[in-house]
Design a protein around this motif. Structure first.
Motif, PDB file in Angstrom:
ATOM      1  N   ARG A   5       0.840  -1.204   0.000  1.00 27.71           N
ATOM      2  CA  ARG A   5       0.000   0.000   0.000  1.00 27.71           C
ATOM      3  C   ARG A   5       0.871   1.247   0.000  1.00 27.71           C
ATOM      4  NH1 ARG A   5      -3.535   3.372   3.799  1.00 27.71           N
ATOM      5  NH2 ARG A   5      -5.564   3.488   2.755  1.00 27.71           N
ATOM      6  N   ILE A   6       0.744   2.048  -1.036  1.00 27.35           N
ATOM      7  CA  ILE A   6       1.458   3.311  -1.167  1.00 27.35           C
ATOM      8  C   ILE A   6       0.451   4.437  -0.956  1.00 27.35           C
ATOM      9  CG2 ILE A   6       2.960   4.716  -2.616  1.00 27.35           C
ATOM     10  CD1 ILE A   6       4.088   1.922  -2.004  1.00 27.35           C
ATOM     11  N   MET A   7       0.717   5.312   0.007  1.00 27.53           N
ATOM     12  CA  MET A   7      -0.223   6.380   0.340  1.00 27.53           C
ATOM     13  C   MET A   7       0.257   7.711  -0.231  1.00 27.53           C
ATOM     14  SD  MET A   7      -1.341   7.567   4.156  1.00 27.53           S
ATOM     15  CE  MET A   7      -1.469   9.318   4.550  1.00 27.53           C
ATOM     16  N   ALA A   8      -0.679   8.439  -0.848  1.00 17.54           N
ATOM     17  CA  ALA A   8      -0.367   9.753  -1.417  1.00 17.54           C
ATOM     18  C   ALA A   8      -1.311  10.791  -0.836  1.00 17.54           C
ATOM     19  CB  ALA A   8      -0.496   9.717  -2.934  1.00 17.54           C
ATOM     20  N   PRO A   9      -0.877  11.596   0.139  1.00 17.06           N
ATOM     21  CA  PRO A   9      -1.719  12.691   0.619  1.00 17.06           C
ATOM     22  C   PRO A   9      -1.963  13.692  -0.506  1.00 17.06           C
ATOM     23  CG  PRO A   9       0.038  12.223   2.185  1.00 17.06           C
ATOM     24  CD  PRO A   9       0.364  11.477   0.913  1.00 17.06           C
ATOM     25  N   LEU A  10      -3.201  14.125  -0.649  1.00 24.07           N
ATOM     26  CA  LEU A  10      -3.588  15.031  -1.734  1.00 24.07           C
ATOM     27  C   LEU A  10      -4.197  16.294  -1.159  1.00 24.07           C
ATOM     28  CD1 LEU A  10      -5.304  12.369  -4.032  1.00 24.07           C
ATOM     29  CD2 LEU A  10      -2.915  13.112  -4.096  1.00 24.07           C
ATOM     30  N   SER A  11      -3.949  17.424  -1.828  1.00 23.78           N
ATOM     31  CA  SER A  11      -4.434  18.718  -1.337  1.00 23.78           C
ATOM     32  C   SER A  11      -5.592  19.268  -2.154  1.00 23.78           C
ATOM     33  CB  SER A  11      -3.297  19.740  -1.352  1.00 23.78           C
ATOM     34  OG  SER A  11      -2.923  20.060  -2.693  1.00 23.78           O
ATOM     35  N   GLY A  12      -5.860  18.652  -3.314  1.00 24.29           N
ATOM     36  CA  GLY A  12      -6.842  19.227  -4.229  1.00 24.29           C
ATOM     37  C   GLY A  12      -6.239  20.289  -5.124  1.00 24.29           C
ATOM     38  N   GLY A  13      -4.908  20.416  -5.095  1.00 22.49           N
ATOM     39  CA  GLY A  13      -4.213  21.425  -5.884  1.00 22.49           C
ATOM     40  C   GLY A  13      -3.520  20.850  -7.103  1.00 22.49           C
ATOM     41  N   ALA A  35      -3.245   4.568  -2.483  1.00 21.54           N
ATOM     42  CA  ALA A  35      -4.320   5.190  -1.720  1.00 21.54           C
ATOM     43  C   ALA A  35      -4.168   6.703  -1.781  1.00 21.54           C
ATOM     44  CB  ALA A  35      -4.292   4.713  -0.271  1.00 21.54           C
ATOM     45  N   GLY A  36      -5.065   7.371  -2.485  1.00 24.46           N
ATOM     46  CA  GLY A  36      -5.078   8.825  -2.523  1.00 24.46           C
ATOM     47  C   GLY A  36      -5.879   9.341  -1.342  1.00 24.46           C
ATOM     48  N   VAL A  37      -5.233  10.084  -0.451  1.00 19.84           N
ATOM     49  CA  VAL A  37      -5.872  10.527   0.786  1.00 19.84           C
ATOM     50  C   VAL A  37      -6.002  12.048   0.763  1.00 19.84           C
ATOM     51  CG1 VAL A  37      -5.740  10.542   3.305  1.00 19.84           C
ATOM     52  CG2 VAL A  37      -4.917   8.554   2.026  1.00 19.84           C
ATOM     53  N   TYR A  38      -7.224  12.528   0.534  1.00 25.81           N
ATOM     54  CA  TYR A  38      -7.458  13.963   0.509  1.00 25.81           C
ATOM     55  C   TYR A  38      -7.347  14.514   1.923  1.00 25.81           C
ATOM     56  CZ  TYR A  38      -9.784  18.464   0.094  1.00 25.81           C
ATOM     57  OH  TYR A  38     -10.071  19.804   0.159  1.00 25.81           O
ATOM     58  N   THR A  39      -6.466  15.510   2.087  1.00 23.80           N
ATOM     59  CA  THR A  39      -6.117  16.047   3.398  1.00 23.80           C
ATOM     60  C   THR A  39      -6.432  17.542   3.429  1.00 23.80           C
ATOM     61  OG1 THR A  39      -4.316  14.410   3.454  1.00 23.80           O
ATOM     62  CG2 THR A  39      -4.255  16.155   5.113  1.00 23.80           C
ATOM     63  N   PRO A  40      -7.664  17.914   3.752  1.00 27.56           N
ATOM     64  CA  PRO A  40      -8.052  19.329   3.735  1.00 27.56           C
ATOM     65  C   PRO A  40      -7.615  20.049   5.003  1.00 27.56           C
ATOM     66  CG  PRO A  40      -9.909  18.015   4.437  1.00 27.56           C
ATOM     67  CD  PRO A  40      -8.791  17.042   4.133  1.00 27.56           C
ATOM     68  N   ALA A  41      -7.714  21.356   4.987  1.00 29.03           N
ATOM     69  CA  ALA A  41      -7.552  22.120   6.219  1.00 29.03           C
ATOM     70  C   ALA A  41      -8.681  21.723   7.168  1.00 29.03           C
ATOM     71  CB  ALA A  41      -7.609  23.612   5.927  1.00 29.03           C
ATOM     72  N   ALA A  69     -14.532  25.316   0.135  1.00 27.53           N
ATOM     73  CA  ALA A  69     -13.184  25.083  -0.389  1.00 27.53           C
ATOM     74  C   ALA A  69     -12.778  23.624  -0.220  1.00 27.53           C
ATOM     75  CB  ALA A  69     -12.185  25.999   0.313  1.00 27.53           C
ATOM     76  N   ALA A  70     -13.140  23.035   0.927  1.00 25.97           N
ATOM     77  CA  ALA A  70     -12.819  21.631   1.180  1.00 25.97           C
ATOM     78  C   ALA A  70     -13.552  20.725   0.193  1.00 25.97           C
ATOM     79  CB  ALA A  70     -13.176  21.260   2.613  1.00 25.97           C
ATOM     80  N   ALA A  71     -14.821  21.038  -0.086  1.00 28.57           N
ATOM     81  CA  ALA A  71     -15.593  20.236  -1.037  1.00 28.57           C
ATOM     82  C   ALA A  71     -15.007  20.338  -2.445  1.00 28.57           C
ATOM     83  CB  ALA A  71     -17.054  20.685  -1.035  1.00 28.57           C
ATOM     84  N   ALA A  72     -14.607  21.542  -2.836  1.00 29.35           N
ATOM     85  CA  ALA A  72     -13.999  21.729  -4.159  1.00 29.35           C
ATOM     86  C   ALA A  72     -12.663  21.009  -4.243  1.00 29.35           C
ATOM     87  CB  ALA A  72     -13.817  23.223  -4.436  1.00 29.35           C
ATOM     88  N   GLY A  73     -11.874  21.095  -3.169  1.00 33.25           N
ATOM     89  CA  GLY A  73     -10.595  20.408  -3.145  1.00 33.25           C
ATOM     90  C   GLY A  73     -10.756  18.902  -3.242  1.00 33.25           C
ATOM     91  N   GLU A  74     -11.752  18.373  -2.542  1.00 31.95           N
ATOM     92  CA  GLU A  74     -12.017  16.932  -2.615  1.00 31.95           C
ATOM     93  C   GLU A  74     -12.357  16.507  -4.039  1.00 31.95           C
ATOM     94  OE1 GLU A  74     -15.225  13.610  -1.013  1.00 31.95           O
ATOM     95  OE2 GLU A  74     -14.933  15.455   0.150  1.00 31.95           O
ATOM     96  N   ALA A  75     -13.199  17.289  -4.707  1.00 25.31           N
ATOM     97  CA  ALA A  75     -13.564  16.969  -6.087  1.00 25.31           C
ATOM     98  C   ALA A  75     -12.340  16.996  -6.999  1.00 25.31           C
ATOM     99  CB  ALA A  75     -14.619  17.960  -6.582  1.00 25.31           C
ATOM    100  N   ASN A  76     -11.457  17.971  -6.804  1.00 17.78           N
ATOM    101  CA  ASN A  76     -10.240  18.064  -7.614  1.00 17.78           C
ATOM    102  C   ASN A  76      -9.311  16.878  -7.352  1.00 17.78           C
ATOM    103  OD1 ASN A  76     -11.104  20.494  -8.677  1.00 17.78           O
ATOM    104  ND2 ASN A  76      -9.934  21.751  -7.230  1.00 17.78           N
ATOM    105  N   ALA A  77      -9.157  16.525  -6.084  1.00 24.31           N
ATOM    106  CA  ALA A  77      -8.282  15.412  -5.731  1.00 24.31           C
ATOM    107  C   ALA A  77      -8.812  14.095  -6.293  1.00 24.31           C
ATOM    108  CB  ALA A  77      -8.140  15.328  -4.210  1.00 24.31           C
ATOM    109  N   ARG A  78     -10.124  13.913  -6.189  1.00 18.68           N
ATOM    110  CA  ARG A  78     -10.731  12.691  -6.717  1.00 18.68           C
ATOM    111  C   ARG A  78     -10.549  12.617  -8.235  1.00 18.68           C
ATOM    112  NH1 ARG A  78     -14.649   9.465  -4.374  1.00 18.68           N
ATOM    113  NH2 ARG A  78     -15.072  11.058  -2.782  1.00 18.68           N
ATOM    114  N   ALA A  79     -10.733  13.743  -8.902  1.00 21.76           N
ATOM    115  CA  ALA A  79     -10.575  13.778 -10.355  1.00 21.76           C
ATOM    116  C   ALA A  79      -9.133  13.484 -10.757  1.00 21.76           C
ATOM    117  CB  ALA A  79     -11.004  15.140 -10.891  1.00 21.76           C
ATOM    118  N   ALA A  80      -8.165  14.002  -9.977  1.00 30.03           N
ATOM    119  CA  ALA A  80      -6.750  13.747 -10.277  1.00 30.03           C
ATOM    120  C   ALA A  80      -6.438  12.257 -10.179  1.00 30.03           C
ATOM    121  CB  ALA A  80      -5.868  14.543  -9.323  1.00 30.03           C
ATOM    122  N   LEU A  81      -6.985  11.590  -9.177  1.00 31.30           N
ATOM    123  CA  LEU A  81      -6.738  10.155  -9.017  1.00 31.30           C
ATOM    124  C   LEU A  81      -7.401   9.360 -10.137  1.00 31.30           C
ATOM    125  CD1 LEU A  81      -5.440   7.987  -7.211  1.00 31.30           C
ATOM    126  CD2 LEU A  81      -7.606   7.831  -5.974  1.00 31.30           C
TER     127      LEU A  81
END
Length: 270
Positions: A5-13, A35-41, A69-81
């Motif tokens: 398992r390789i974990m990648a913290p994601l910011s939505g950026g 595992a893409g892990v969205y990590t918001p503020a 902002a957190a919801a938008a970041g999550e959508a961006n991170a999910r799309a990137a994955l």
């Protein structure tokens, strides 16, 4: 040995896609999950600063903006994955308390992958990087341009606890390398150690490593970076924060020099 398992913290950026690509590169030789892990503020971290009346007026607007902002970041991170064609991926969106969730995900991951900015204390994942390396003591890869699995791996070793832990945890990576070089600078260390012992440790596990004993004294970091470059290293394995973190933050230290360098990619463990 293997990684599962390789974990990648994601910011939505914008940096998420590069981080995911690096995680996939690490995962593919092992058939591991990414595992893409969205990590918001964390809203819970912000609320105490808003004062007693945070539920009214400007404070409420600010709180709603953070949630949006957190919801938008999550959508961006999910799309990137979802852009990766790698079949073994999962997506986790952390909720408050974010830091507890990040810790829990990392503890069941073999490696955590970051880009250059968090490692240099920049961007929304800078605190997450510090948490993973120093607090959770997870093995971390700082992925830079030119990262390649199956190329040349250099291992910086001084006989210390942190360097030895990194040298052990990196074994799955080293087993895939075409060439492994141990870099040791005994004249730049306060420890007395025999670099050949690590070479023997690797040989017993099927990894044939070359040994490069550097003649340099003084600051070891520039010598290690120069030797890694000369060896054509795609990644440098090293211990992180061998001294108290506050001391290293104020005075620099080998870790700080490695993090501020441009090349090569790093495999770090505290």
């Amino acid at each position: 040995m293997s990684w599962a398992r390789i974990m990648a913290p994601l910011s939505g950026g914008q940096g998420d896609r590069a981080t995911i690509a690096a995680a996939v590169m690490l995962a593919e030789p092992f058939g591991a999950e990414v595992a893409g892990v969205y990590t918001p503020a964390d809203v819970a971290d912000v609320m105490p600063w808003m004062g007693e009346g945070f539920m009214g007026g400007v404070q409420t607007t600010a709180l709603e903006s953070l949630k949006e902002a957190a919801a938008a970041g999550e959508a961006n991170a999910r799309a990137a994955l979802e852009t990766t064609k790698y079949p073994k991926t999962s997506f986790i969106a952390l909720q408050t308390p974010v830091w507890a969730g990040l810790s829990a995900e990392s503890r069941l991951s073999d490696v955590v992958v970051f880009g250059n900015d968090p490692a240099r204390g920049r961007g929304p994942l800078a605190e997450a990087f510090q948490q993973m390396v120093a607090d959770e003591q997870r093995p971390v890869v700082v992925a830079r341009t030119g990262l390649r699995i199956g190329g040349v791996a250099a291992v910086a070793w001084d006989g210390g606890k942190e360097a030895s832990r990194a040298a052990r945890l990196a074994l799955p990576l080293l087993e895939k390398a075409a060439k492994v070089v141990i870099l040791a600078a005994p004249k730049a260390s306060s420890r007395t150690f025999d670099p050949a012992k690590l070479q023997a440790y690797y040989a017993a596990r099927g990894v044939n490593a070359e040994l490069n004993v550097l003649p340099d004294s003084g600051d070891a970091a520039p010598a290690l970076l120069h030797a890694a470059s000369a060896a054509g290293a795609d990644i440098l394995v090293a211990g992180a924060f061998g001294h108290p973190r506050l001391q290293e933050f104020i005075f620099g230290g080998t870790t700080r020099t490695l993090l501020n360098s441009d090349q090569p990619s790093l495999f770090l463990s505290h």
